[in-house]
Motif scaffolding. Structure first.
Motif, PDB file in Angstrom:
ATOM      1  N   ILE A  94      57.018 -21.680 115.101  1.00 39.30           N
ATOM      2  CA  ILE A  94      57.866 -22.829 115.022  1.00 39.30           C
ATOM      3  C   ILE A  94      57.659 -23.226 113.478  1.00 39.30           C
ATOM      4  N   LYS A  95      56.373 -23.159 113.016  1.00 37.85           N
ATOM      5  CA  LYS A  95      56.141 -23.142 111.541  1.00 37.85           C
ATOM      6  C   LYS A  95      56.881 -22.275 110.680  1.00 37.85           C
ATOM      7  N   VAL A  96      56.860 -21.016 110.962  1.00 42.12           N
ATOM      8  CA  VAL A  96      57.875 -20.041 110.247  1.00 42.12           C
ATOM      9  C   VAL A  96      59.430 -20.235 110.328  1.00 42.12           C
ATOM     10  N   TYR A  97      59.672 -20.879 111.530  1.00 41.93           N
ATOM     11  CA  TYR A  97      61.253 -21.080 111.726  1.00 41.93           C
ATOM     12  C   TYR A  97      61.480 -22.225 110.979  1.00 41.93           C
ATOM     13  N   ALA A  98      60.897 -23.107 111.169  1.00 43.33           N
ATOM     14  CA  ALA A  98      61.115 -24.550 110.304  1.00 43.33           C
ATOM     15  C   ALA A  98      61.092 -24.252 108.864  1.00 43.33           C
ATOM     16  N   ARG A  99      60.312 -23.428 108.245  1.00 44.83           N
ATOM     17  CA  ARG A  99      60.312 -23.037 106.674  1.00 44.83           C
ATOM     18  C   ARG A  99      61.507 -22.404 106.544  1.00 44.83           C
ATOM     19  N   GLU A 100      61.891 -21.451 107.493  1.00 45.75           N
ATOM     20  CA  GLU A 100      63.286 -20.486 107.255  1.00 45.75           C
ATOM     21  C   GLU A 100      64.402 -21.349 107.444  1.00 45.75           C
ATOM     22  N   ALA A 101      64.421 -22.572 108.272  1.00 44.32           N
ATOM     23  CA  ALA A 101      65.761 -23.239 108.393  1.00 44.32           C
ATOM     24  C   ALA A 101      65.543 -24.080 107.013  1.00 44.32           C
ATOM     25  N   VAL A 102      64.742 -24.503 106.525  1.00 42.21           N
ATOM     26  CA  VAL A 102      64.606 -25.296 105.121  1.00 42.21           C
ATOM     27  C   VAL A 102      65.299 -24.267 103.981  1.00 42.21           C
ATOM     28  N   ARG A 103      64.673 -23.237 103.932  1.00 41.10           N
ATOM     29  CA  ARG A 103      65.009 -21.831 103.026  1.00 41.10           C
ATOM     30  C   ARG A 103      66.722 -21.772 102.976  1.00 41.10           C
ATOM     31  N   LEU A 104      67.349 -21.758 104.143  1.00 38.18           N
ATOM     32  CA  LEU A 104      68.709 -21.481 104.484  1.00 38.18           C
ATOM     33  C   LEU A 104      69.223 -22.941 104.275  1.00 38.18           C
TER      34      LEU A 104
END
Length: 119
Positions: free
Chosen positions: A49-59
Motif C-alpha cells: 500500500i505504501k508503494v501504491y500510495a507513492r505511485e498514485a501521487v507520482r501519477l
C-alpha cells in the motif's frame, strides 16, 4: 485503467519468503514460525500500500488515498470456535472511516482503531 503488477519497485521479499517456505528453510532464515503465512502476508500488503500510495501521487492522483487497516480480531467463520472480542460490525468501523476520509488525509499508512499505527 492502469494495471499494477505486484512489487514493482525493487526488493523481492515476498518471493524470497515463498522460496524459503518451499525449500523448508524459512525458520532458519528468520521468517516468523507461528502463523507464518498470515503474518508475512500482512507485512507484504502493508508494504504494497505504501508503494501504491507513492505511485498514485507520482501519477498526480492527489485525490486517491491508499491505506490499510487492521479491523481487530473479529468474530467470523474463520475463528468460529473461539470468541473474538469484536463483532464484524465493530471491525468494519476503521475501514469505513478510511473510505470516508477527505483527500488531504494521511496516505500510504497502516491504521488500527482509526489511528495511524507505527510499525
Amino acid at each position: 485503467m492502469q494495471v499494477y503488477t505486484p512489487w514493482p519497485y525493487g526488493g523481492d521479499s515476498m518471493n524470497e519468503y515463498l522460496k524459503d517456505v518451499k525449500d523448508g528453510c524459512y525458520a532458519d532464515k528468520g521468517w516468523p514460525v507461528s502463523l507464518s503465512a498470515f503474518r508475512t502476508s500482512k507485512v507484504g500488503v502493508t508494504a504494497l500500500i505504501k508503494v501504491y500510495a507513492r505511485e498514485a501521487v507520482r501519477l498526480g492522483k492527489d485525490d486517491v488515498l491508499v491505506n490499510a487497516c487492521c479491523p481487530g480480531w473479529c468474530q467470523t467463520d474463520m475463528f468460529s470456535q473461539i470468541k473474538a472480542p469484536f463483532s464484524a460490525a465493530e471491525g468494519a468501523d476503521t475501514p469505513v472511516y478510511l473510505a470516508l476520509l477527505p483527500s488531504d488525509s494521511p496516505n500510504g499508512q497502516y491504521w488500527i482503531e482509526r489511528t495511524v499505527a507505527i510499525w
